[in-house]
Structures are given as structure tokens and as C-alpha cells.
Scaffold this motif. Structure first.
Motif, PDB file in Angstrom:
ATOM      1  N   VAL A  23       0.808  -1.251   0.036  1.00 24.83           N
ATOM      2  CA  VAL A  23      -0.014  -0.318  -0.024  1.00 24.83           C
ATOM      3  C   VAL A  23       0.952   1.123  -0.065  1.00 24.83           C
ATOM      4  O   VAL A  23       0.558   2.212  -0.675  1.00 24.83           O
ATOM      5  CB  VAL A  23      -0.927  -0.069   1.330  1.00 24.83           C
ATOM      6  CG1 VAL A  23      -1.507   1.215   1.381  1.00 24.83           C
ATOM      7  CG2 VAL A  23      -1.946  -0.936   1.053  1.00 24.83           C
ATOM      8  N   ASN A  24       1.948   1.164   0.821  1.00 25.11           N
ATOM      9  CA  ASN A  24       2.828   2.366   0.796  1.00 25.11           C
ATOM     10  C   ASN A  24       4.066   2.141  -0.198  1.00 25.11           C
ATOM     11  O   ASN A  24       4.852   1.174   0.237  1.00 25.11           O
ATOM     12  CB  ASN A  24       3.327   2.445   2.427  1.00 25.11           C
ATOM     13  CG  ASN A  24       4.315   3.688   2.217  1.00 25.11           C
ATOM     14  OD1 ASN A  24       4.821   4.460   1.202  1.00 25.11           O
ATOM     15  ND2 ASN A  24       4.675   4.282   3.677  1.00 25.11           N
ATOM     16  N   ALA A  41      -0.822  -5.044   1.876  1.00 24.15           N
ATOM     17  CA  ALA A  41      -0.559  -5.021   0.465  1.00 24.15           C
ATOM     18  C   ALA A  41      -1.974  -5.314  -0.064  1.00 24.15           C
ATOM     19  O   ALA A  41      -2.890  -5.828   0.557  1.00 24.15           O
ATOM     20  CB  ALA A  41       0.376  -6.186   0.057  1.00 24.15           C
ATOM     21  N   ASN A  42      -2.296  -4.385  -1.254  1.00 24.53           N
ATOM     22  CA  ASN A  42      -3.588  -4.781  -1.930  1.00 24.53           C
ATOM     23  C   ASN A  42      -3.264  -6.008  -2.788  1.00 24.53           C
ATOM     24  O   ASN A  42      -2.389  -6.292  -3.497  1.00 24.53           O
ATOM     25  CB  ASN A  42      -3.857  -3.476  -2.898  1.00 24.53           C
ATOM     26  CG  ASN A  42      -4.224  -2.220  -2.143  1.00 24.53           C
ATOM     27  OD1 ASN A  42      -3.671  -1.378  -2.213  1.00 24.53           O
ATOM     28  ND2 ASN A  42      -5.392  -2.435  -1.552  1.00 24.53           N
ATOM     29  N   SER A  55      -8.925  -3.815  -4.238  1.00 26.51           N
ATOM     30  CA  SER A  55      -9.102  -3.163  -3.106  1.00 26.51           C
ATOM     31  C   SER A  55      -8.647  -3.788  -1.800  1.00 26.51           C
ATOM     32  O   SER A  55      -8.793  -3.327  -0.575  1.00 26.51           O
ATOM     33  CB  SER A  55     -10.497  -2.336  -3.129  1.00 26.51           C
ATOM     34  OG  SER A  55     -11.604  -3.167  -3.136  1.00 26.51           O
ATOM     35  N   GLU A  57      -7.120  -5.481   0.988  1.00 28.06           N
ATOM     36  CA  GLU A  57      -5.916  -5.311   1.964  1.00 28.06           C
ATOM     37  C   GLU A  57      -5.740  -6.590   2.701  1.00 28.06           C
ATOM     38  O   GLU A  57      -6.487  -7.070   3.542  1.00 28.06           O
ATOM     39  CB  GLU A  57      -5.942  -4.064   2.743  1.00 28.06           C
ATOM     40  CG  GLU A  57      -6.167  -2.822   1.770  1.00 28.06           C
ATOM     41  CD  GLU A  57      -5.840  -1.627   2.554  1.00 28.06           C
ATOM     42  OE1 GLU A  57      -5.773  -1.684   3.920  1.00 28.06           O
ATOM     43  OE2 GLU A  57      -5.850  -0.623   2.008  1.00 28.06           O
TER      44      GLU A  57
END
Length: 274
Positions: A23-24, A41-42, A55, A57
Motif C-alpha cells: 500500500v505504501n 498489501a492490496n 482493493s 488489503e
């Protein structure tokens, strides 16, 4: 949903195996996971070639190699691809890159690596290398179109058993032991970074042992030989290998090796002698 740009394969907190995109995007996933920092993480739906980011996670529990042995047909490796490395090894600089192979059984990921008894006895060496993954079959491609065949890039370590490598005219056996090709943790999609201009660093138990930038030779390797989809190519190591140092600096039982590439992140492995 969109195509992934940074792909990791991992075991989630629920024990399931996923493909995902952190995600980051700026986080160094390898360092974050080993330090115990939570990384989300997606989930990527589909495979490494055509997967799309959803979407959903999931928190990463353990990192795996971004490419599996089933997805990898073969590992092709370039030798003496850096001038200073050829000089430190007291070998002539080749007109064309030296080619050797590792079997797909050599493929491994982040984490602990098992070192067989045959690879011990002060023989185990490190080589910090950029690895690329071929995304579609390539045959007789030109230098201008070569990068069109690359799926992505990742960090790798060309772990070498020098006794067997140097006692034979062919390097494949001494460089093809099980778990001698750790890669990861992140596969960066082609186009997201410049493979010809990356800073890199190899750190063994806190000591910086290699530091340089990168080069490529996809066109050369595809002449008369099909580079199948899923082929991994290790691009060669810069100077600083342990065997060429005085005194030699080989990998000991329990030591940690960190391989970092700008824009990719850190591959972290601990070597466990069996």
C-alpha cells in the motif's frame, strides 16, 4: 482495478499465499517485515503477467520469492559483466558477456537459506546482482526493442561455491546449488525504474562489501535462443566479492546478507549451515 507496479508474493496473517502490491509504495518492504513493522498489501488478482490490483488489503506475515520455480523456466546469468569485477578476479575482460545458467531449483526468496555441507568450508561467496524477469518469449530481438520483453526487475544474490566453480571450466555446478539464487522481495514493473542507472549495495553482517550501478544484455542473450516467458536473467556483479578480498571474506554460518537496489528495496537472507 489497475495493473500492478510493485509486486510481492507473501503469506498473509491468515496463512494464505497472495500476490500483492504494498500500500505504501515508498516503504522498503524487506526491512519493514524483518523489523516487525506491519506492512499491508492490496491483493493482486491473477498472475504475475496480467494480474490487476484489487482493493482488498492483507497484512504481510512472510515474504516469498516474487517468481516461483513453476513460473521460472531457467535462470540465465552474465559473468564478468563489470570491468572492475573482471580485474579483481584476474580474468580477461570478455568481448561478449560470459553466460552460465542456474537451474530453477536454485531459486529462493527472502529469509533463511540452507547451506549444504558441500558448500561450506570457507567457500560460500556473495554477488550483488540486478535480476530481470522476461514477460514474453524473446528471440533475436534488437537492443532497441529488448526492454519491451521485460516484465520487471528485482534484487538477487548469485550465491557461489568457489571451490566447485573454480575447479571446473564450466561455472554452472558451483553456482547452481539449491537456494543459490535468492530474489526479491519486490518485483518492479518495467518502465518504473531505469535499469541502467541504479545505485546498489551489498551488506554482509553490517559491512558494506559491494557498491556500484547496472548494465544489460538482453539482445545478446536472445540471439538464436528463445528467452521463454518467466526466464530470470542475473545481470552480473560489480567488484567487491569476498573471494577477491585480502583476506577473503566468505559467508559464515548464521550471517545475514542484505542486498539493496535503488527503487526496488532490500533482499535480506540469513545463511544457515546444515
Amino acid at each position: 482495478m489497475s495493473a500492478w507496479t510493485r509486486l510481492v508474493r507473501f503469506i498473509g496473517q491468515d496463512g494464505q499465499v497472495y500476490l500483492g502490491q504494498p500500500v505504501n509504495a515508498s516503504i522498503d518492504v524487506g526491512l519493514a517485515v524483518i523489523s516487525g513493522e506491519a506492512v499491508v498489501a492490496n491483493v493482486i488478482k491473477g498472475d504475475i503477467y496480467s494480474g490487476t490490483v484489487s482493493s482488498k488489503e492483507v497484512t504481510i506475515k512472510k515474504l516469498l520469492p516474487p517468481v516461483t520455480r513453476d513460473e521460472c523456466s531457467i535462470i540465465r546469468c552474465l559473468g564478468l559483466n563489470y570491468m572492475k569485477h573482471a580485474q579483481e578476479a584476474n580474468m580477461d575482460i570478455p568481448k561478449d558477456p560470459i553466460l552460465f545458467i542456474k537451474p530453477r531449483t536454485a531459486l529462493a526468496g527472502p529469509g533463511e537459506l540452507s547451506v549444504s555441507k558441500a558448500a561450506q568450508d570457507d567457500q560460500l561467496d556473495f554477488e550483488t546482482e540486478l535480476a530481470l524477469v522476461i514477460g514474453k518469449d524473446a528471440l533475436d530481438v534488437s537492443e532497441e526493442e529488448a526492454l519491451d520483453y521485460v516484465l520487471g526487475y528485482t534484487a538477487s544474490n548469485d550465491v557461489s561455491v568457489r571451490k566447485f566453480q573454480l575447479s571446473n571450466s564450466q561455472w554452472c555446478f558451483g553456482k547452481g546449488f539449491n537456494e543459490s539464487c535468492p530474489i526479491g522481495p519486490v518485483l518492479i514493473r518495467a518502465g518504473e525504474i531505469d535499469p541502467d542507472n541504479l545505485d546498489l549495495k551489498g551488506v554482509l553482517s553490517g559491512e558494506v562489501v559491494q557498491q556500484s550501478n547496472t548494465s544489460k544484455a538482453i539482445s545478446f542473450l536472445s540471439q538464436g535462443t528463445t528467452l521463454e516467458k518467466g526466464t530470470i536473467i542475473q545481470m552480473g556483479t560489480p567488484s567487491g566479492i569476498g573471494w577477491a578480498r585480502d583476506p577473503k571474506r566468505l559467508i559464515k554460518d548464521g550471517e545475514e546478507m542484505r542486498i539493496w537496489f535503488q527503487g526496488i528495496g532490500t533482499l535480506i537472507n540469513t545463511f544457515k549451515y546444515l
